[in-house]
Design an enzyme around this catalytic site. Structure first.
Site, PDB file in Angstrom:
ATOM      1  N   ASP A 147       5.081  11.910   0.009  1.00  0.00           N
ATOM      2  CA  ASP A 147       5.555  10.548   0.256  1.00  0.00           C
ATOM      3  C   ASP A 147       5.677  10.329   1.763  1.00  0.00           C
ATOM      4  O   ASP A 147       6.139  11.207   2.497  1.00  0.00           O
ATOM      5  CB  ASP A 147       6.913  10.329  -0.432  1.00  0.00           C
ATOM      6  CG  ASP A 147       7.277   8.859  -0.539  1.00  0.00           C
ATOM      7  OD1 ASP A 147       7.295   8.335  -1.662  1.00  0.00           O
ATOM      8  OD2 ASP A 147       7.544   8.229   0.510  1.00  0.00           O
ATOM      9  N   HIS A 160       3.169   6.046 -10.516  1.00  0.00           N
ATOM     10  CA  HIS A 160       3.412   7.293  -9.773  1.00  0.00           C
ATOM     11  C   HIS A 160       4.717   7.921 -10.217  1.00  0.00           C
ATOM     12  O   HIS A 160       5.677   7.222 -10.533  1.00  0.00           O
ATOM     13  CB  HIS A 160       3.427   7.042  -8.254  1.00  0.00           C
ATOM     14  CG  HIS A 160       4.342   5.938  -7.818  1.00  0.00           C
ATOM     15  ND1 HIS A 160       3.996   4.605  -7.922  1.00  0.00           N
ATOM     16  CD2 HIS A 160       5.596   5.954  -7.302  1.00  0.00           C
ATOM     17  CE1 HIS A 160       4.994   3.855  -7.478  1.00  0.00           C
ATOM     18  NE2 HIS A 160       5.983   4.650  -7.100  1.00  0.00           N
TER      19      HIS A 160
HETATM   20  P1  5GP Z   1       8.237   3.093  -5.612  1.00  0.00           P
HETATM   21  O1  5GP Z   1       9.384   2.413  -4.947  1.00  0.00           O
HETATM   22  O2  5GP Z   1       7.108   2.154  -5.913  1.00  0.00           O
HETATM   23  O3  5GP Z   1       8.655   3.919  -6.805  1.00  0.00           O
HETATM   24  O4  5GP Z   1       7.730   4.178  -4.597  1.00  0.00           O
HETATM   25  C1  5GP Z   1       6.665   3.987  -3.729  1.00  0.00           C
HETATM   26  C2  5GP Z   1       6.671   5.157  -2.765  1.00  0.00           C
HETATM   27  O5  5GP Z   1       5.447   5.162  -2.072  1.00  0.00           O
HETATM   28  C3  5GP Z   1       7.797   5.070  -1.713  1.00  0.00           C
HETATM   29  O6  5GP Z   1       8.624   6.226  -1.805  1.00  0.00           O
HETATM   30  C4  5GP Z   1       7.030   5.011  -0.394  1.00  0.00           C
HETATM   31  O7  5GP Z   1       7.648   5.736   0.649  1.00  0.00           O
HETATM   32  C5  5GP Z   1       5.670   5.581  -0.761  1.00  0.00           C
HETATM   33  N1  5GP Z   1       4.560   5.049   0.036  1.00  0.00           N
HETATM   34  C6  5GP Z   1       4.332   3.734   0.328  1.00  0.00           C
HETATM   35  N2  5GP Z   1       3.212   3.612   1.050  1.00  0.00           N
HETATM   36  C7  5GP Z   1       2.727   4.874   1.227  1.00  0.00           C
HETATM   37  C8  5GP Z   1       1.563   5.389   1.900  1.00  0.00           C
HETATM   38  O8  5GP Z   1       0.763   4.661   2.490  1.00  0.00           O
HETATM   39  N3  5GP Z   1       1.383   6.729   1.873  1.00  0.00           N
HETATM   40  C9  5GP Z   1       2.261   7.572   1.219  1.00  0.00           C
HETATM   41  N4  5GP Z   1       1.980   8.878   1.258  1.00  0.00           N
HETATM   42  N5  5GP Z   1       3.341   7.118   0.572  1.00  0.00           N
HETATM   43  C10 5GP Z   1       3.574   5.787   0.579  1.00  0.00           C
END
Ligand code: 5GP
Ligand code: ZN
Length: 112
Positions: free
Chosen positions: A29, A96
């Site tokens: 992440d 994810h």
């Molecule tokens: P959600 O809130 O959708 O469950 O989690 C999305 C996750 O994706 C977040 O923890 C955020 O830090 C991660 N994330 C967002 N954009 C990117 C990216 O471009 N690369 C990586 N490796 N992680 C990302």
């Protein structure tokens, strides 16, 4: 291809890969909430856990999460989180699983 995680899976956007096979990819992440914070995704686009109806793929994702935990040496324990849709706080619209570990995580119910 506009989906961020589809682009990461395709290698169009760089990420730190932890594990990858024909069906799933795991990468670090970008804003880690714990010493080890890895996202496990299906290569094919699925919007969220709500839309997931493929049990074989579900099994692959879960097994990959366990493999990530072992690769990250999280023998003291870890947590798996799937934020789904708006009330679940999902920000990236590609299914994810968050694998979190490397510190005690407390008893939070919501986001890491
Ligand atoms: P959600 O809130 O959708 O469950 O989690 C999305 C996750 O994706 C977040 O923890 C955020 O830090 C991660 N994330 C967002 N954009 C990117 C990216 O471009 N690369 C990586 N490796 N992680 C990302
Ligand atoms: Zn996608």
């Amino acid at each position: 291809m506009s989906c961020l995680f589809c682009r990461i899976a395709a290698g169009e956007i760089p990420s730190q890969t932890v594990l990858a096979d024909e069906h799933v990819v795991a990468f670090r992440d970008i804003r880690p909430q714990a010493p080890s914070h890895v996202l496990v995704i299906p290569r094919r686009h699925v919007d969220s856990l709500w839309e997931l109806d493929d049990r074989e793929l579900a099994g692959r994702l879960l097994a990959a999460a366990a493999e990530v935990a072992r690769a990250e040496k999280l023998e003291q324990g870890f947590r798996l989180i799937a934020n789904a849709r708006e009330h679940g706080g999902q920000e990236v619209g590609h299914l994810h699983l968050h694998v979190l570990g490397g510190r005690p995580l407390g008893r939070m119910l919501s986001k890491p």
